[in-house]
Scaffold this motif. Structure first.
Motif, PDB file in Angstrom:
ATOM      1  N   LYS A 213       0.831  -1.211   0.000  1.00 11.44           N
ATOM      2  CA  LYS A 213       0.000   0.000   0.000  1.00 11.44           C
ATOM      3  C   LYS A 213       0.862   1.258   0.000  1.00 11.44           C
ATOM      4  CE  LYS A 213      -3.864  -2.309   0.173  1.00 11.44           C
ATOM      5  NZ  LYS A 213      -4.688  -2.421  -1.051  1.00 11.44           N
ATOM      6  N   ARG A 214       2.026   1.178   0.636  1.00  6.07           N
ATOM      7  CA  ARG A 214       2.907   2.339   0.699  1.00  6.07           C
ATOM      8  C   ARG A 214       3.379   2.781  -0.684  1.00  6.07           C
ATOM      9  NH1 ARG A 214       6.933   5.329   3.517  1.00  6.07           N
ATOM     10  NH2 ARG A 214       8.303   6.066   1.858  1.00  6.07           N
ATOM     11  N   GLU A 215       3.284   1.893  -1.665  1.00  8.50           N
ATOM     12  CA  GLU A 215       3.716   2.238  -3.010  1.00  8.50           C
ATOM     13  C   GLU A 215       3.004   3.461  -3.564  1.00  8.50           C
ATOM     14  OE1 GLU A 215       3.234  -1.262  -5.362  1.00  8.50           O
ATOM     15  OE2 GLU A 215       4.581  -2.462  -4.116  1.00  8.50           O
ATOM     16  N   ILE A 216       1.801   3.745  -3.072  1.00 12.44           N
ATOM     17  CA  ILE A 216       1.088   4.934  -3.542  1.00 12.44           C
ATOM     18  C   ILE A 216       1.792   6.207  -3.079  1.00 12.44           C
ATOM     19  CG2 ILE A 216      -0.536   5.224  -1.596  1.00 12.44           C
ATOM     20  CD1 ILE A 216      -2.701   5.827  -3.702  1.00 12.44           C
ATOM     21  N   LEU A 217       2.458   6.136  -1.932  1.00 17.00           N
ATOM     22  CA  LEU A 217       3.235   7.277  -1.440  1.00 17.00           C
ATOM     23  C   LEU A 217       4.558   7.384  -2.198  1.00 17.00           C
ATOM     24  CD1 LEU A 217       2.711   6.849   2.420  1.00 17.00           C
ATOM     25  CD2 LEU A 217       1.303   8.123   0.789  1.00 17.00           C
ATOM     26  N   ASP A 218       5.192   6.252  -2.436  1.00 15.79           N
ATOM     27  CA  ASP A 218       6.460   6.253  -3.165  1.00 15.79           C
ATOM     28  C   ASP A 218       6.285   6.771  -4.590  1.00 15.79           C
ATOM     29  OD1 ASP A 218       7.647   5.118  -0.930  1.00 15.79           O
ATOM     30  OD2 ASP A 218       7.376   3.066  -1.654  1.00 15.79           O
ATOM     31  N   VAL A 227      -3.121  11.461   2.653  1.00 13.42           N
ATOM     32  CA  VAL A 227      -4.291  11.412   3.532  1.00 13.42           C
ATOM     33  C   VAL A 227      -4.329  10.006   4.115  1.00 13.42           C
ATOM     34  CG1 VAL A 227      -6.804  11.599   3.670  1.00 13.42           C
ATOM     35  CG2 VAL A 227      -5.514  13.165   2.200  1.00 13.42           C
ATOM     36  N   LEU A 228      -4.134   9.905   5.430  1.00 17.33           N
ATOM     37  CA  LEU A 228      -3.833   8.625   6.056  1.00 17.33           C
ATOM     38  C   LEU A 228      -4.751   8.336   7.236  1.00 17.33           C
ATOM     39  CD1 LEU A 228       0.017   9.268   6.215  1.00 17.33           C
ATOM     40  CD2 LEU A 228      -1.166   7.873   4.500  1.00 17.33           C
ATOM     41  N   ASN A 229      -5.036   7.054   7.421  1.00 17.46           N
ATOM     42  CA  ASN A 229      -5.842   6.609   8.555  1.00 17.46           C
ATOM     43  C   ASN A 229      -4.986   6.689   9.821  1.00 17.46           C
ATOM     44  OD1 ASN A 229      -7.288   5.176  10.511  1.00 17.46           O
ATOM     45  ND2 ASN A 229      -8.183   3.793   9.002  1.00 17.46           N
ATOM     46  N   GLY A 230      -5.241   7.709  10.623  1.00 13.97           N
ATOM     47  CA  GLY A 230      -4.454   7.920  11.825  1.00 13.97           C
ATOM     48  C   GLY A 230      -4.719   6.934  12.932  1.00 13.97           C
ATOM     49  N   ASP A 231      -5.755   6.114  12.782  1.00  6.94           N
ATOM     50  CA  ASP A 231      -6.082   5.094  13.779  1.00  6.94           C
ATOM     51  C   ASP A 231      -5.516   3.727  13.429  1.00  6.94           C
ATOM     52  OD1 ASP A 231      -7.540   7.073  15.052  1.00  6.94           O
ATOM     53  OD2 ASP A 231      -9.475   6.409  14.249  1.00  6.94           O
ATOM     54  N   ASP A 232      -4.883   3.609  12.263  1.00  6.28           N
ATOM     55  CA  ASP A 232      -4.378   2.322  11.797  1.00  6.28           C
ATOM     56  C   ASP A 232      -2.868   2.270  12.008  1.00  6.28           C
ATOM     57  OD1 ASP A 232      -3.375   0.190  10.182  1.00  6.28           O
ATOM     58  OD2 ASP A 232      -5.252   0.196   9.059  1.00  6.28           O
ATOM     59  N   PRO A 233      -2.382   1.464  12.958  1.00  7.69           N
ATOM     60  CA  PRO A 233      -0.938   1.424  13.240  1.00  7.69           C
ATOM     61  C   PRO A 233      -0.095   1.035  12.035  1.00  7.69           C
ATOM     62  CG  PRO A 233      -2.184   0.316  14.970  1.00  7.69           C
ATOM     63  CD  PRO A 233      -3.149   0.588  13.858  1.00  7.69           C
ATOM     64  N   MET A 234      -0.606   0.142  11.200  1.00  2.91           N
ATOM     65  CA  MET A 234       0.142  -0.276  10.023  1.00  2.91           C
ATOM     66  C   MET A 234       0.307   0.875   9.029  1.00  2.91           C
ATOM     67  SD  MET A 234       1.222  -3.451   9.880  1.00  2.91           S
ATOM     68  CE  MET A 234       0.992  -5.023  10.699  1.00  2.91           C
ATOM     69  N   VAL A 235      -0.765   1.620   8.828  1.00  2.00           N
ATOM     70  CA  VAL A 235      -0.694   2.767   7.915  1.00  2.00           C
ATOM     71  C   VAL A 235       0.307   3.793   8.433  1.00  2.00           C
ATOM     72  CG1 VAL A 235      -1.979   4.716   6.940  1.00  2.00           C
ATOM     73  CG2 VAL A 235      -3.038   2.444   7.035  1.00  2.00           C
ATOM     74  N   MET A 236       0.227   4.065   9.715  1.00  2.00           N
ATOM     75  CA  MET A 236       1.129   5.057  10.293  1.00  2.00           C
ATOM     76  C   MET A 236       2.585   4.591  10.226  1.00  2.00           C
ATOM     77  SD  MET A 236      -0.925   7.415  10.786  1.00  2.00           S
ATOM     78  CE  MET A 236       0.256   8.567  11.497  1.00  2.00           C
ATOM     79  N   GLY A 240       5.768   6.522   7.744  1.00  2.00           N
ATOM     80  CA  GLY A 240       6.674   7.305   8.574  1.00  2.00           C
ATOM     81  C   GLY A 240       7.735   8.044   7.790  1.00  2.00           C
ATOM     82  N   GLY A 241       8.202   7.482   6.693  1.00  2.00           N
ATOM     83  CA  GLY A 241       9.254   8.123   5.926  1.00  2.00           C
ATOM     84  C   GLY A 241       8.765   9.071   4.854  1.00  2.00           C
ATOM     85  N   PHE A 242       7.450   9.256   4.753  1.00  2.00           N
ATOM     86  CA  PHE A 242       6.910  10.157   3.733  1.00  2.00           C
ATOM     87  C   PHE A 242       7.231  11.595   4.109  1.00  2.00           C
ATOM     88  CE2 PHE A 242       3.365  12.727   1.987  1.00  2.00           C
ATOM     89  CZ  PHE A 242       3.566  12.463   0.632  1.00  2.00           C
ATOM     90  N   ALA A 243       7.857  12.330   3.198  1.00  2.00           N
ATOM     91  CA  ALA A 243       8.372  13.663   3.524  1.00  2.00           C
ATOM     92  C   ALA A 243       7.359  14.780   3.302  1.00  2.00           C
ATOM     93  CB  ALA A 243       9.628  13.938   2.699  1.00  2.00           C
ATOM     94  N   GLY A 244       6.274  14.492   2.612  1.00  2.00           N
ATOM     95  CA  GLY A 244       5.311  15.542   2.290  1.00  2.00           C
ATOM     96  C   GLY A 244       4.322  15.813   3.410  1.00  2.00           C
ATOM     97  N   ARG A 245       3.360  16.645   3.100  1.00  2.00           N
ATOM     98  CA  ARG A 245       2.305  16.976   4.061  1.00  2.00           C
ATOM     99  C   ARG A 245       1.444  15.751   4.327  1.00  2.00           C
ATOM    100  NH1 ARG A 245      -3.061  20.576   2.698  1.00  2.00           N
ATOM    101  NH2 ARG A 245      -3.985  20.580   4.796  1.00  2.00           N
ATOM    102  N   LYS A 246       1.019  15.583   5.573  1.00  2.00           N
ATOM    103  CA  LYS A 246       0.129  14.495   5.946  1.00  2.00           C
ATOM    104  C   LYS A 246      -1.146  15.059   6.559  1.00  2.00           C
ATOM    105  CE  LYS A 246       3.955  11.355   7.081  1.00  2.00           C
ATOM    106  NZ  LYS A 246       4.590  10.557   8.164  1.00  2.00           N
ATOM    107  N   VAL A 247      -2.272  14.542   6.121  1.00  2.00           N
ATOM    108  CA  VAL A 247      -3.570  14.830   6.728  1.00  2.00           C
ATOM    109  C   VAL A 247      -4.082  13.513   7.295  1.00  2.00           C
ATOM    110  CG1 VAL A 247      -5.952  15.545   6.318  1.00  2.00           C
ATOM    111  CG2 VAL A 247      -4.080  16.752   5.162  1.00  2.00           C
TER     112      VAL A 247
END
Length: 468
Positions: A213-218, A227-236, A240-247
């Motif tokens: 799933k992280r491939e969408i960020l890469d 735009v990320l699920n802040g309640d999902d530990p796996m997503v977070m 972690g290494g994404f350098a852009g803005r996070k919502v």
């Protein structure tokens, strides 16, 4: 803008050959196309057919496409078409050609791309996002579940010069697939709804699914927002290494878009005390499954990322509805309500549906549940736990469909569901033939199963119940 045939981008035969590196074998170079497809049966008049090799070879159906009105085809081996005006472009790979055209169309348009991925809720999030953005922007959204290397490309060929946003679902069942989609349409806003146990047959565990799933960020554009699920530990963890803005969206206090309070309102849906950046308000989401709240929060997160204020999205919320076969409510004879979630199923989504719908008022709660596929060696255990959840939530009747669903029946029986309330069938056809005799007036019926189980047959049988 949504729905309708896959039309808009107008391309000449010689342009298509140039973009794809192909050779015109026949047809006038100036012939133009503005409709594109891979299914000869649905060829639009004057459209361009791509002869894709899959379970069947599209080259064997070029003549059928022509007979149905297509005016040209992109091919990877010579085919005979009697009409010399029928355009033929020979390329090395028809899929690569389709994707090259899609990339070119996107590059020539000013539209920003919202890419949506995740284990659960992609389509609903995509639909909600497009609806919330529509009052401000002209929006293209991918059709139905057009979320793979073919569907995403076809969706982009509908992109018009005046479309400001393209909301595209990005699915996968193996590593590398989302990265390939981002090479066609790199997102300006990349959404990950969640990570949960789906496609485990092809992955060693949740960690591998999260990395896929992280491939969408890469693959996002430089300067993109996640735009990320802040309640999902796996997503977070994987973001972690994404350098852009996070919502972030979810329920926890750290989320930029969050449900600060949630109240179930029966068949009216859920009332949400919504925090939206620095703004707050109350909305009622007309969906019966609490899982839809997370999909809505994700869509609202996209709106926040794109600069919309709360007053722009609040008026749209009452009109949001689940997509067909993904939580749509079907009213049938005798006051029977069918919660049609027949398009697909996985353990997390099924558990959420069983928990949410159990609290709704109805004569009885009837769950028609089919196999959840692609779960690997843990499949039987996932199904057994689903049966235990069903029994614990107080469902009155279980209709189990398929070999794996037999484990749902076993789990429910062991957890206290009476044997007489459990019905077992080998497939959807057998369940559909019997369902009218199982359901009573006033029942609430959940229908859910993996796509391969074709559970829409049961929904259609319920529609027909009482209409003989």
């Amino acid at each position: 803008r949504d729905g309708g045939p896959l039309t808009v981008a107008r391309l000449r035969l010689d342009e298509i050959a140039g973009i794809t590196g192909g050779t015109i074998l026949q047809g006038p170079p100036e012939r133009s196309f503005e409709s594109y497809g891979i299914d000869s049966r649905r060829a639009a008049p004057g459209g361009l057919f791509f002869a894709v090799r899959g379970k069947r070879d599209g080259h064997d159906f070029v003549a059928d496409a022509a007979g149905n009105g297509a005016a040209g085809a992109v091919i990877a081996r010579p085919v005979d078409v009697a009409d010399p005006s029928f355009g033929l472009v020979l390329v090395g790979d028809t899929v690569a050609a389709l994707q090259a055209l899609a990339r070119d169309v996107l590059a020539r348009r000013p539209a920003r791309v919202v890419g949506v991925t995740g284990s659960v809720g992609k389509t609903t999030t995509k639909e909600f996002t497009a609806a919330l953005l529509a009052p401000r922007y002209r929006v293209l959204k991918s059709e139905g579940n057009y979320n793979n290397h073919l569907g995403l490309a076809l969706s982009l060929l509908r992109l018009g010069c005046d479309d400001a946003i393209a909301v595209l679902e990005m699915g996968m069942s193996a590593p590398g697939e989302i990265r390939a989609l981002t090479r066609i349409a790199p997102p300006d806003v990349a959404v990950i709804t969640n990570v949960s146990p789906v496609h485990l047959e092809f992955f060693a565990g949740l960690e591998e699914i999260a990395l896929a799933k992280r491939e969408i960020l890469d693959g996002a554009r430089p300067g993109a927002t996640a735009v990320l699920n802040g309640d999902d530990p796996m997503v977070m963890a994987v973001s972690g290494g994404f350098a852009g803005r996070k919502v972030l969206f979810g329920r926890s206090a750290a989320c930029d878009v969050r449900a600060e309070a949630l109240a179930a309102k029966g068949f009216d849906g859920f009332e949400i005390a919504l925090r939206y950046g620095r703004e707050s308000g109350r909305v009622t989401l007309p969906c019966l499954n609490e899982a839809s709240v997370a999909d809505f929060l994700a869509a609202a997160g996209v709106c926040l990322a794109l600069g919309l204020v709360l007053d722009e999205i609040v008026p749209v919320v009452p009109a949001l509805r689940p997509f067909a076969m993904r939580g749509a409510v079907v009213e049938t004879a005798g006051g029977v309500r069918v919660y049609d979630d027949s398009y697909n199923s996985n353990p997390q989504a099924l558990e959420a549906a069983l928990a949410s719908l159990a609290g709704l008022p109805a004569g009885r709660k009837v769950a028609v549940l089919a196999d959840m596929l692609e779960l690997g060696e843990g499949g039987p255990d996932f199904h057994r736990r689903a049966g235990e959840t069903l029994a614990g939530a107080g469902w009155d009747v279980l209709v189990a469909v398929g070999l794996l669903a037999a484990h749902i029946a076993d789990g429910a029986a062991d957890a206290g569901t009476p044997p007489g309330a459990i019905h077992r069938f080998a497939d959807a056809g057998a369940a559909a033939a019997a369902i009218a005799g199982i359901v009573r007036d006033g029942d609430l019926v959940l229908v859910k199963g993996s796509r391969g189980m074709r559970m829409e047959a049961v929904v259609e049988a319920l529609r027909a119940r009482g209409m003989e």
